[in-house]
Scaffold this active site. Structure first.
Site, PDB file in Angstrom:
ATOM      1  N   ASP A 107       0.820  -1.206   0.000  1.00 27.04           N
ATOM      2  CA  ASP A 107       0.000   0.000   0.000  1.00 27.04           C
ATOM      3  C   ASP A 107       0.859   1.264   0.000  1.00 27.04           C
ATOM      4  O   ASP A 107       0.366   2.363   0.262  1.00 27.04           O
ATOM      5  CB  ASP A 107      -0.975   0.012   1.181  1.00 27.04           C
ATOM      6  CG  ASP A 107      -0.281  -0.167   2.523  1.00 27.04           C
ATOM      7  OD1 ASP A 107       0.954  -0.278   2.551  1.00 27.04           O
ATOM      8  OD2 ASP A 107      -1.000  -0.193   3.541  1.00 27.04           O
ATOM      9  N   LYS A 158       7.698   6.830  15.782  1.00 27.50           N
ATOM     10  CA  LYS A 158       7.028   8.118  16.015  1.00 27.50           C
ATOM     11  C   LYS A 158       7.796   8.946  17.045  1.00 27.50           C
ATOM     12  O   LYS A 158       7.318   9.213  18.151  1.00 27.50           O
ATOM     13  CB  LYS A 158       5.582   7.888  16.457  1.00 27.50           C
ATOM     14  CG  LYS A 158       4.738   7.184  15.403  1.00 27.50           C
ATOM     15  CD  LYS A 158       3.313   6.967  15.861  1.00 27.50           C
ATOM     16  CE  LYS A 158       2.515   6.244  14.775  1.00 27.50           C
ATOM     17  NZ  LYS A 158       1.106   5.986  15.172  1.00 27.50           N
TER      18      LYS A 158
END
Length: 230
Positions: A107, A158
């Site tokens: 994806d 993150k």
């Protein structure tokens, strides 16, 4: 050569788009993401492709078929429950146990040179090579830090402001030794969160290829619009 394309994600954060079209089949530059990735693999000599499925699985099978029109053979697995980026490999363990293989997140869109990962693998003693690309905004990304030989020292998921100076983001492209299966348990597991940190904890080398190839990833309608218009 062989590659597994990870195509089981639900794309739930894409809103209405993700409910009717599996995320790997949304179009970028006039072609589904999955087709871009199969063609990228074929360009670099991959002849056997393995695809895991879950959400709207039949649409993915209908689009790609047996791979003939792409010049490759395609084998599928279906996951009643998602197994994660690493757990998905276990359904293909028998087919992937004889030689190094690629893993690509189907994806994502990229024009990454897969040859660079092969060359790094061949010139180092490593469990695998990970493709990284440069990104200025790393707040929602997984980055890594390296030594001078581009051996991975640690992963940071993150990162908080000031936590790292690295802007090298995991591109979702790997070239792995079949030995990686020794570290993948049954059930759900993720490469970035579980498997690569476990490999590093065992003092087994992982290396990166850090190049500024285009990599487009998106999880929201806004990021999809941005990717389409890039």
């Amino acid at each position: 050569m062989k590659a597994i394309l990870l195509a089981a994600g639900k794309g739930s954060r894409l809103g209405d788009l993700g409910t009717t079209v599996p995320k790997p089949l949304i179009e970028i530059d006039g072609k589904p993401l999955l087709a871009h990735n199969v063609e990228l693999c074929r360009k670099y000599g991959v002849s056997e492709v393995f695809i895991n499925t879950h959400h709207l699985a039949e649409k993915i099978r209908l689009h790609c078929g047996d791979g003939t029109r792409f010049g490759v053979s395609i084998t599928y697995s279906y996951e009643p429950e998602l197994l994660g980026t690493a757990g998905a490999l276990r359904n293909f363990r028998e087919q992937l146990s004889d030689q190094p293989f690629f893993v690509l997140y189907a994806d994502n869109y990229s024009d990454y040179s897969l040859d660079l990962l092969i060359k790094k693998y061949q010139t180092t003693e490593t469990m695998g090579v990970i493709g990284f690309h440069y990104r200025e905004d790393i707040e929602s990304s997984g980055v890594a830090e390296f030594d001078q030989s581009c051996r991975v020292l640690k992963f940071i998921e993150k990162p908080k402001p000031g936590e790292t100076e690295s802007h090298w983001v995991n591109a979702g492209i790997y070239y792995l030794s079949p030995r990686i299966f020794e570290f993948i348990p049954s059930g759900f597991s993720d490469f970035g969160q579980h498997i690569f940190p476990k490999v590093l904890a065992e003092k087994i080398p992982l290396y990166g290829v850090c190049e500024n190839f285009e990599v487009r990833a998106f999880d929201t309608p806004e990021s999809y619009d941005s990717a389409v218009n890039a």
